[in-house]
Design an enzyme around this catalytic site. Structure first.
Site, PDB file in Angstrom:
ATOM      1  N   GLY A  10      52.164  50.730  50.021  1.00  0.00           N
ATOM      2  CA  GLY A  10      53.361  49.681  50.847  1.00  0.00           C
ATOM      3  C   GLY A  10      52.829  49.569  52.764  1.00  0.00           C
ATOM      4  O   GLY A  10      51.424  49.837  52.362  1.00  0.00           O
ATOM      5  N   PHE A  11      53.992  49.914  53.149  1.00  0.00           N
ATOM      6  CA  PHE A  11      53.604  49.719  54.715  1.00  0.00           C
ATOM      7  C   PHE A  11      52.479  50.784  55.516  1.00  0.00           C
ATOM      8  O   PHE A  11      51.667  50.412  56.299  1.00  0.00           O
ATOM      9  CB  PHE A  11      54.700  49.178  55.357  1.00  0.00           C
ATOM     10  CG  PHE A  11      54.619  49.886  57.090  1.00  0.00           C
ATOM     11  CD1 PHE A  11      54.096  48.636  57.651  1.00  0.00           C
ATOM     12  CD2 PHE A  11      55.883  50.145  57.575  1.00  0.00           C
ATOM     13  CE1 PHE A  11      53.702  49.030  59.092  1.00  0.00           C
ATOM     14  CE2 PHE A  11      55.604  50.185  58.943  1.00  0.00           C
ATOM     15  CZ  PHE A  11      54.951  49.419  59.701  1.00  0.00           C
ATOM     16  N   ILE A  12      53.172  51.885  55.474  1.00  0.00           N
ATOM     17  CA  ILE A  12      52.887  52.587  55.777  1.00  0.00           C
ATOM     18  C   ILE A  12      50.866  53.145  55.411  1.00  0.00           C
ATOM     19  O   ILE A  12      50.270  53.509  56.220  1.00  0.00           O
ATOM     20  CB  ILE A  12      52.960  54.281  56.284  1.00  0.00           C
ATOM     21  CG1 ILE A  12      54.768  53.668  57.062  1.00  0.00           C
ATOM     22  CG2 ILE A  12      52.616  55.270  56.665  1.00  0.00           C
ATOM     23  CD1 ILE A  12      55.494  55.191  57.501  1.00  0.00           C
ATOM     24  N   ASP A  31      49.837  52.422  43.747  1.00  0.00           N
ATOM     25  CA  ASP A  31      51.515  51.287  43.744  1.00  0.00           C
ATOM     26  C   ASP A  31      51.752  51.097  43.118  1.00  0.00           C
ATOM     27  O   ASP A  31      51.330  50.239  41.668  1.00  0.00           O
ATOM     28  CB  ASP A  31      50.855  50.620  44.864  1.00  0.00           C
ATOM     29  CG  ASP A  31      52.463  50.547  45.773  1.00  0.00           C
ATOM     30  OD1 ASP A  31      53.416  50.057  45.169  1.00  0.00           O
ATOM     31  OD2 ASP A  31      52.689  51.358  47.319  1.00  0.00           O
ATOM     32  N   ALA A 114      54.844  62.445  52.710  1.00  0.00           N
ATOM     33  CA  ALA A 114      56.458  61.205  53.855  1.00  0.00           C
ATOM     34  C   ALA A 114      57.583  62.022  53.736  1.00  0.00           C
ATOM     35  O   ALA A 114      57.650  61.143  52.697  1.00  0.00           O
ATOM     36  CB  ALA A 114      55.335  60.074  52.925  1.00  0.00           C
ATOM     37  N   TYR A 146      69.063  58.683  50.261  1.00  0.00           N
ATOM     38  CA  TYR A 146      67.355  58.572  50.559  1.00  0.00           C
ATOM     39  C   TYR A 146      67.266  60.198  51.933  1.00  0.00           C
ATOM     40  O   TYR A 146      66.344  61.048  51.274  1.00  0.00           O
ATOM     41  CB  TYR A 146      67.420  57.840  51.419  1.00  0.00           C
ATOM     42  CG  TYR A 146      65.774  57.291  52.391  1.00  0.00           C
ATOM     43  CD1 TYR A 146      65.293  56.851  51.126  1.00  0.00           C
ATOM     44  CD2 TYR A 146      66.524  57.885  53.662  1.00  0.00           C
ATOM     45  CE1 TYR A 146      63.495  57.359  51.553  1.00  0.00           C
ATOM     46  CE2 TYR A 146      63.969  57.117  54.083  1.00  0.00           C
ATOM     47  CZ  TYR A 146      63.520  57.202  53.265  1.00  0.00           C
ATOM     48  OH  TYR A 146      61.905  57.465  53.524  1.00  0.00           O
ATOM     49  N   LYS A 150      64.882  63.124  50.391  1.00  0.00           N
ATOM     50  CA  LYS A 150      63.907  62.689  50.726  1.00  0.00           C
ATOM     51  C   LYS A 150      63.752  64.810  51.431  1.00  0.00           C
ATOM     52  O   LYS A 150      63.216  65.321  51.148  1.00  0.00           O
ATOM     53  CB  LYS A 150      63.475  62.375  52.029  1.00  0.00           C
ATOM     54  CG  LYS A 150      63.109  61.090  51.970  1.00  0.00           C
ATOM     55  CD  LYS A 150      61.856  60.943  51.307  1.00  0.00           C
ATOM     56  CE  LYS A 150      61.293  60.053  51.006  1.00  0.00           C
ATOM     57  NZ  LYS A 150      59.392  59.651  51.161  1.00  0.00           N
TER      58      LYS A 150
END
Ligand code: UDP
Length: 336
Positions: A10-12, A31, A114, A146, A150
């Site tokens: 993914g991005f990060i 992933d 994260a 979301y 988290k």
């Protein structure tokens, strides 16, 4: 050092994997997404891409076993998912996190979780310190699924810490940069980017006076790595973000200015309901207190918004001209 990055496609996760490779470490990126965001790393001798889901604890266990440090970044993220598919958000983010924590605990590995600035919800008292209150709306508002997923992960992290797990939590504030989502979907920057590159007006929701603190990816990665490497980070929760506040209207105008467009005329105001429907509410201001990021992690942000946006625009321009569009790394999960 051997490192496992869940959500490493993914991005990060992809940037974090790259930074650990540069440090001389061996990296396993796990992933469910295609490997588009790490295709430049695939031939690296110390990089391994594992196509597996964090919902599959058995598949993940072999990789937790061979690593010294686990970053748990696999998650379903993006406002469109919160309002379109809350089941997937809750399922992947909660059950995937429990699996990662349980395995790290079982095998005595340090773990960085994260998390997100969304956990503070719409607490009106900014800037937010890490121990500040969570202020959320009703559970019938899908937006909060979301944040809740988290926060549940964070609670589990502290529960496992009591049982001996070495764990740290990082809460990101609107991280952006090359490889962020797919153009036109995901977060405000990629939506604006598509509109900017096609010469369309930028769609500002509401009056555009809502604010965010946009954090350049390299700064976020430095904070994250410190959370994994600095001994004093164990047991801590850290805001990882820039503390310079920008309104969405200002963001639109800055992008237009950098893109050589008219920052006054090329903005189109749209109603929130028309974009996200009735089960969504916006967050008026989001600002971190970054004392811990500076003093414990020694990772104060360095990149200005103008500089970061310029690099991001240049990257998206090159990508759309030369390569297939990148996809986001939303996880998959079975339906109930
Ligand atoms: N936003 C906007 N235009 C768009 C998409 C988003 O003005 O086309 C606004 C949105 O209402 C929010 C901010 O940009 O206030 C950031 O939205 P994003 O989806 O990136 O995530 P958030 O920070 O709310 O989690």
């Amino acid at each position: 050092m051997k490192v496992l990055v869940t959500g490493g496609g993914g991005f990060i996760g992809s940037h974090l994997s790259e930074a650990h490779l540069e440090r001389g470490d061996e990296v396993w990126a796990l992933d469910t997404a295609p490997n588009l965001k790490v295709r430049h790393l695939l031939s690296h001798p110390r990089f391994h891409y594992v196509k597996a889901s964090v919902l599959d604890a058995e598949a993940m266990e072999a990789f937790v076993l061979r690593c010294d440090l686990v970053y748990h970044h696999a998650a379903v993220v993006g406002v469109e998912h919160y309002v379109d598919d809350p089941f997937n958000v809750l399922n992947v983010n909660i059950h995937g996190t429990i699996n990662a924590l349980r395995l790290a605990h079982r095998h005595g590995k340090r773990l960085v979780l994260a998390s997100t600035s969304e956990v503070y919800g719409r607490n009106p008292k900014v800037p937010w310190k890490e121990e500040d209150d969570r202020v959320l709306g009703a559970t019938t508002m899908d937006r909060w699924c979301y944040s809740t997923s988290k926060a549940v992960g964070e609670h589990y992290a502290w529960a496992f810490q009591r049982m001996g797990l070495e764990v740290s939590v990082v809460r990101y504030f609107n991280v952006y940069g090359p490889r962020l989502d797919k153009i036109d979907v995901g977060r405000v920057i990629t939506i604006f980017m598509g509109q900017l590159l096609r010469g369309e007006s930028l769609t500002v929701i509401g009056d555009g006076l809502q604010t965010r603190c946009f954090t350049y990816i390299d700064d976020a990665v430095r904070g994250t790595m410190a959370a994994g490497l600095v001994p004093e980070a164990v047991g801590g929760v850290f805001n990882v973000g820039d503390d310079r506040e920008t309104s969405i209207l200002e963001l639109a105008r800055t992008l237009l200015r950098i893109g050589g467009r008219d920052p006054q005329k090329d903005v189109r105001f749209v109603k929130q309901e028309d974009i996200y429907g009735p089960r969504y509410e916006d967050i008026p201001r989001r600002v971190p207190d970054i004392t811990r990021l500076k003093n414990v992690l020694r990772a104060a942000p360095r990149t200005s918004l103008a500089e970061g946006l310029k690099t991001t625009i240049d990257w998206f321009k090159r990508e759309t001209e030369t390569k297939p569009a990148l996809t986001s790394s939303a996880g998959e999960s079975p339906r109930p």
